[in-house]
Write a protein that holds these residues in place. Structure first.
Motif, PDB file in Angstrom:
ATOM      1  N   ARG A 258      34.209  -9.869 -28.258  1.00  0.00           N
ATOM      2  CA  ARG A 258      33.585 -10.707 -27.227  1.00  0.00           C
ATOM      3  C   ARG A 258      34.402 -10.651 -25.937  1.00  0.00           C
ATOM      4  NH1 ARG A 258      29.365 -12.670 -29.517  1.00  0.00           N
ATOM      5  NH2 ARG A 258      28.784 -14.031 -27.803  1.00  0.00           N
ATOM      6  N   PRO A 259      34.369  -9.521 -25.260  1.00  0.00           N
ATOM      7  CA  PRO A 259      35.128  -9.370 -24.002  1.00  0.00           C
ATOM      8  C   PRO A 259      34.373  -9.979 -22.811  1.00  0.00           C
ATOM      9  CG  PRO A 259      33.959  -7.350 -24.524  1.00  0.00           C
ATOM     10  CD  PRO A 259      33.649  -8.321 -25.637  1.00  0.00           C
ATOM     11  N   LYS A 260      34.935  -9.830 -21.624  1.00  0.00           N
ATOM     12  CA  LYS A 260      34.201 -10.221 -20.410  1.00  0.00           C
ATOM     13  C   LYS A 260      33.392  -9.010 -19.936  1.00  0.00           C
ATOM     14  CE  LYS A 260      37.378 -13.786 -18.912  1.00  0.00           C
ATOM     15  NZ  LYS A 260      38.423 -14.191 -17.992  1.00  0.00           N
ATOM     16  N   ILE A 261      32.196  -9.289 -19.457  1.00  0.00           N
ATOM     17  CA  ILE A 261      31.280  -8.209 -19.065  1.00  0.00           C
ATOM     18  C   ILE A 261      30.579  -8.559 -17.747  1.00  0.00           C
ATOM     19  CG2 ILE A 261      30.725  -7.560 -21.450  1.00  0.00           C
ATOM     20  CD1 ILE A 261      28.024  -9.168 -20.911  1.00  0.00           C
ATOM     21  N   PHE A 262      29.932  -7.568 -17.136  1.00  0.00           N
ATOM     22  CA  PHE A 262      28.883  -7.922 -16.176  1.00  0.00           C
ATOM     23  C   PHE A 262      27.627  -7.157 -16.566  1.00  0.00           C
ATOM     24  CE2 PHE A 262      31.011  -4.396 -13.809  1.00  0.00           C
ATOM     25  CZ  PHE A 262      29.931  -3.547 -13.623  1.00  0.00           C
ATOM     26  N   ARG A 263      26.479  -7.770 -16.276  1.00  0.00           N
ATOM     27  CA  ARG A 263      25.220  -7.099 -16.577  1.00  0.00           C
ATOM     28  C   ARG A 263      24.877  -6.135 -15.461  1.00  0.00           C
ATOM     29  NH1 ARG A 263      20.887 -10.869 -16.734  1.00  0.00           N
ATOM     30  NH2 ARG A 263      22.113 -11.954 -15.165  1.00  0.00           N
ATOM     31  N   MET A 264      24.266  -5.005 -15.789  1.00  0.00           N
ATOM     32  CA  MET A 264      23.884  -4.009 -14.788  1.00  0.00           C
ATOM     33  C   MET A 264      23.001  -4.657 -13.713  1.00  0.00           C
ATOM     34  SD  MET A 264      25.200  -1.132 -15.381  1.00  0.00           S
ATOM     35  CE  MET A 264      25.620   0.153 -16.523  1.00  0.00           C
ATOM     36  N   SER A 268      27.743  -8.758  -9.842  1.00  0.00           N
ATOM     37  CA  SER A 268      28.681  -9.692  -9.214  1.00  0.00           C
ATOM     38  C   SER A 268      28.985 -10.897 -10.121  1.00  0.00           C
ATOM     39  CB  SER A 268      28.135 -10.181  -7.865  1.00  0.00           C
ATOM     40  OG  SER A 268      26.909 -10.834  -8.084  1.00  0.00           O
ATOM     41  N   GLU A 269      28.244 -11.049 -11.210  1.00  0.00           N
ATOM     42  CA  GLU A 269      28.491 -12.193 -12.097  1.00  0.00           C
ATOM     43  C   GLU A 269      29.209 -11.733 -13.377  1.00  0.00           C
ATOM     44  OE1 GLU A 269      26.065 -15.574 -14.693  1.00  0.00           O
ATOM     45  OE2 GLU A 269      25.057 -13.763 -14.009  1.00  0.00           O
ATOM     46  N   VAL A 270      30.480 -12.153 -13.519  1.00  0.00           N
ATOM     47  CA  VAL A 270      31.229 -11.800 -14.731  1.00  0.00           C
ATOM     48  C   VAL A 270      30.951 -12.851 -15.802  1.00  0.00           C
ATOM     49  CG1 VAL A 270      33.537 -11.540 -15.735  1.00  0.00           C
ATOM     50  CG2 VAL A 270      33.017 -10.540 -13.498  1.00  0.00           C
ATOM     51  N   ILE A 271      30.581 -12.382 -16.991  1.00  0.00           N
ATOM     52  CA  ILE A 271      30.238 -13.285 -18.094  1.00  0.00           C
ATOM     53  C   ILE A 271      31.297 -13.168 -19.186  1.00  0.00           C
ATOM     54  CG2 ILE A 271      28.536 -13.724 -19.909  1.00  0.00           C
ATOM     55  CD1 ILE A 271      26.521 -12.316 -17.848  1.00  0.00           C
ATOM     56  N   LEU A 278      25.905 -20.037 -22.797  1.00  0.00           N
ATOM     57  CA  LEU A 278      24.590 -19.395 -22.701  1.00  0.00           C
ATOM     58  C   LEU A 278      24.553 -18.068 -23.453  1.00  0.00           C
ATOM     59  CD1 LEU A 278      23.816 -19.998 -18.897  1.00  0.00           C
ATOM     60  CD2 LEU A 278      22.838 -21.185 -20.884  1.00  0.00           C
ATOM     61  N   TYR A 279      25.735 -17.546 -23.815  1.00  0.00           N
ATOM     62  CA  TYR A 279      25.779 -16.216 -24.455  1.00  0.00           C
ATOM     63  C   TYR A 279      26.310 -16.253 -25.887  1.00  0.00           C
ATOM     64  CZ  TYR A 279      24.287 -13.856 -20.275  1.00  0.00           C
ATOM     65  OH  TYR A 279      23.517 -13.416 -19.231  1.00  0.00           O
ATOM     66  N   PHE A 280      26.409 -17.455 -26.469  1.00  0.00           N
ATOM     67  CA  PHE A 280      26.958 -17.544 -27.826  1.00  0.00           C
ATOM     68  C   PHE A 280      26.146 -16.746 -28.844  1.00  0.00           C
ATOM     69  CE2 PHE A 280      29.845 -21.546 -27.903  1.00  0.00           C
ATOM     70  CZ  PHE A 280      30.745 -20.858 -27.114  1.00  0.00           C
ATOM     71  N   ASP A 281      24.828 -16.653 -28.602  1.00  0.00           N
ATOM     72  CA  ASP A 281      23.983 -15.943 -29.572  1.00  0.00           C
ATOM     73  C   ASP A 281      23.751 -14.474 -29.195  1.00  0.00           C
ATOM     74  OD1 ASP A 281      22.501 -16.497 -27.362  1.00  0.00           O
ATOM     75  OD2 ASP A 281      20.662 -17.011 -28.438  1.00  0.00           O
ATOM     76  N   VAL A 282      24.492 -14.015 -28.181  1.00  0.00           N
ATOM     77  CA  VAL A 282      24.333 -12.609 -27.761  1.00  0.00           C
ATOM     78  C   VAL A 282      25.515 -11.798 -28.264  1.00  0.00           C
ATOM     79  CG1 VAL A 282      24.226 -11.058 -25.757  1.00  0.00           C
ATOM     80  CG2 VAL A 282      23.026 -13.261 -25.697  1.00  0.00           C
ATOM     81  N   VAL A 283      25.244 -10.662 -28.898  1.00  0.00           N
ATOM     82  CA  VAL A 283      26.338  -9.790 -29.375  1.00  0.00           C
ATOM     83  C   VAL A 283      26.209  -8.405 -28.751  1.00  0.00           C
ATOM     84  CG1 VAL A 283      26.600 -10.981 -31.588  1.00  0.00           C
ATOM     85  CG2 VAL A 283      25.038  -9.051 -31.414  1.00  0.00           C
ATOM     86  N   ILE A 284      27.332  -7.693 -28.756  1.00  0.00           N
ATOM     87  CA  ILE A 284      27.301  -6.304 -28.290  1.00  0.00           C
ATOM     88  C   ILE A 284      26.794  -5.443 -29.440  1.00  0.00           C
ATOM     89  CG2 ILE A 284      28.681  -4.355 -27.481  1.00  0.00           C
ATOM     90  CD1 ILE A 284      30.597  -6.397 -26.238  1.00  0.00           C
ATOM     91  N   LYS A 285      25.713  -4.740 -29.210  1.00  0.00           N
ATOM     92  CA  LYS A 285      25.118  -3.948 -30.299  1.00  0.00           C
ATOM     93  C   LYS A 285      25.743  -2.571 -30.430  1.00  0.00           C
ATOM     94  CE  LYS A 285      20.703  -3.807 -31.073  1.00  0.00           C
ATOM     95  NZ  LYS A 285      19.286  -3.617 -30.687  1.00  0.00           N
ATOM     96  N   SER A 286      25.952  -1.910 -29.284  1.00  0.00           N
ATOM     97  CA  SER A 286      26.437  -0.533 -29.342  1.00  0.00           C
ATOM     98  C   SER A 286      26.921  -0.089 -27.973  1.00  0.00           C
ATOM     99  CB  SER A 286      25.317   0.394 -29.798  1.00  0.00           C
ATOM    100  OG  SER A 286      24.225   0.273 -28.890  1.00  0.00           O
ATOM    101  N   LEU A 287      27.673   1.031 -27.992  1.00  0.00           N
ATOM    102  CA  LEU A 287      28.004   1.667 -26.718  1.00  0.00           C
ATOM    103  C   LEU A 287      26.753   2.386 -26.210  1.00  0.00           C
ATOM    104  CD1 LEU A 287      31.452   3.199 -27.728  1.00  0.00           C
ATOM    105  CD2 LEU A 287      31.125   1.462 -25.965  1.00  0.00           C
TER     106      LEU A 287
END
Ligand SMILES: [Fe+2]
Length: 288
Positions: A258-264, A268-271, A278-287
């Motif tokens: 669960r790193p810090k990311i920004f959406r494409m 400008s918004e780092v999550i 708001l992102y607790f139920d979101v996971v990284i699926k793949s590269l």
């Protein structure tokens, strides 16, 4: 030395030692172990001097997967774990040699079993399970590596709940090097390509390791492993479970998944995937 040159040199050295373990004369074998000590020393220096505590294991893969490449992967991860728990430079070199040679006993198991592309029969698995002790026998007989290295090699398939082999040792009765190499070995094996299955993603492999704490793996070693492994290197592009595409901007030392990311869509918004409600139920699926 460039990373590519270094990888080649280490892989050549591993191949040389594994090939010679069966048939070499004493002098040749002694030479190859001393060469291994040299390259292991360089590898330890590279990792110890790297200010970035994360290891991108994929950067160490060079050739198609094979025993030699697997041994290199296990060595790199083991050194990183050893560095994280604060081992001395000398101990790291010994740990690296242990990881490099951990499967040397497999050279004495019939090749048809080692390279069988499919599930092993009980009889075949019985043969495979002899390799830790075979490795111990080869190295003890030659007298070329320290006892702590041999103790790690013979115990790299022990499990902390006592269900491993060859001795069924429990918890901290398993030597430190054995506990470290066990964790590195499973992670590298799961994420490597095999003829009969696709590799697990780094996330899946990390989840597997975390799920094995207290049964298969030592908790302290897994904690150190989680601090040093980087499933998603900074700058890599990933697919999220909500359908978004994002870029990794910062690692989270407490939770590598669960790193810090920004959406494409909105660079400008780092999550912060670890702290953002708001992102607790979101996971990284793949590269990507
Ligand atoms: Fe093994």
């Amino acid at each position: 030395m460039s990373t590519i040159q270094q990888k080649k040199e280490v892989l050549d050295s591993i191949k040389e030692i594994y090939d010679l373990s069966n048939k070499a004369t004493e002098a040749l074998y002694a030479g190859s172990i001393s060469h291994a000590n040299d390259v292991v020393g360089k590898l330890v220096d590279t990792i110890v001097e790297n200010p970035n505590m994360y290891v991108d294991i994929n950067s160490f893969r060079l050739y198609d997967d094979c025993t030699y490449n697997h041994s290199l992967g296990v060595t790199v991860i083991s050194i990183a774990i050893g560095k994280t728990i604060g081992l001395s430079r000398d101990m790291l070199s010994q740990l690296a040699l242990c990881a490099l040679l951990h499967d040397i006993g497999k050279m004495q198991v019939p090749i048809e079993i080692i390279s069988k592309p499919g599930k092993l029969t009980n009889e075949e698995f019985f043969e495979i399970k002899k390799h830790p002790k075979m490795g111990q026998d080869i190295l003890k007989e030659k007298g070329l590596v320290p006892k702590v290295v041999i103790d790690g090699i013979v115990t790299h398939h022990e499990k902390v709940d006592g269900t491993g082999y060859p001795y069924g040792l429990k918890g901290k009765k398993i030597p430190l090097f054995g506990r470290i190499v066990a964790c590195a070995d499973v992670y590298d094996a799961l994420t490597s390509t095999r003829p009969y299955r696709t590799p697990a993603t780094p996330t899946e492999a990390i989840e597997y390791i975390m799920g094995g704490v207290g049964h298969q793996f030592d908790q302290d070693i897994v904690k150190a492993f989680l601090k040093c492994i980087s499933p998603f290197p900074i700058g890599s592009c990933v697919n999220l479970s909500n359908g978004d595409t994002a870029v990794i901007v910062e690692q989270n030392p407490h939770c590598p998944m669960r790193p810090k990311i920004f959406r494409m869509e909105n660079p400008s918004e780092v999550i912060d995937l670890f702290n953002d409600n708001l992102y607790f139920d979101v996971v990284i699926k793949s590269l990507c």
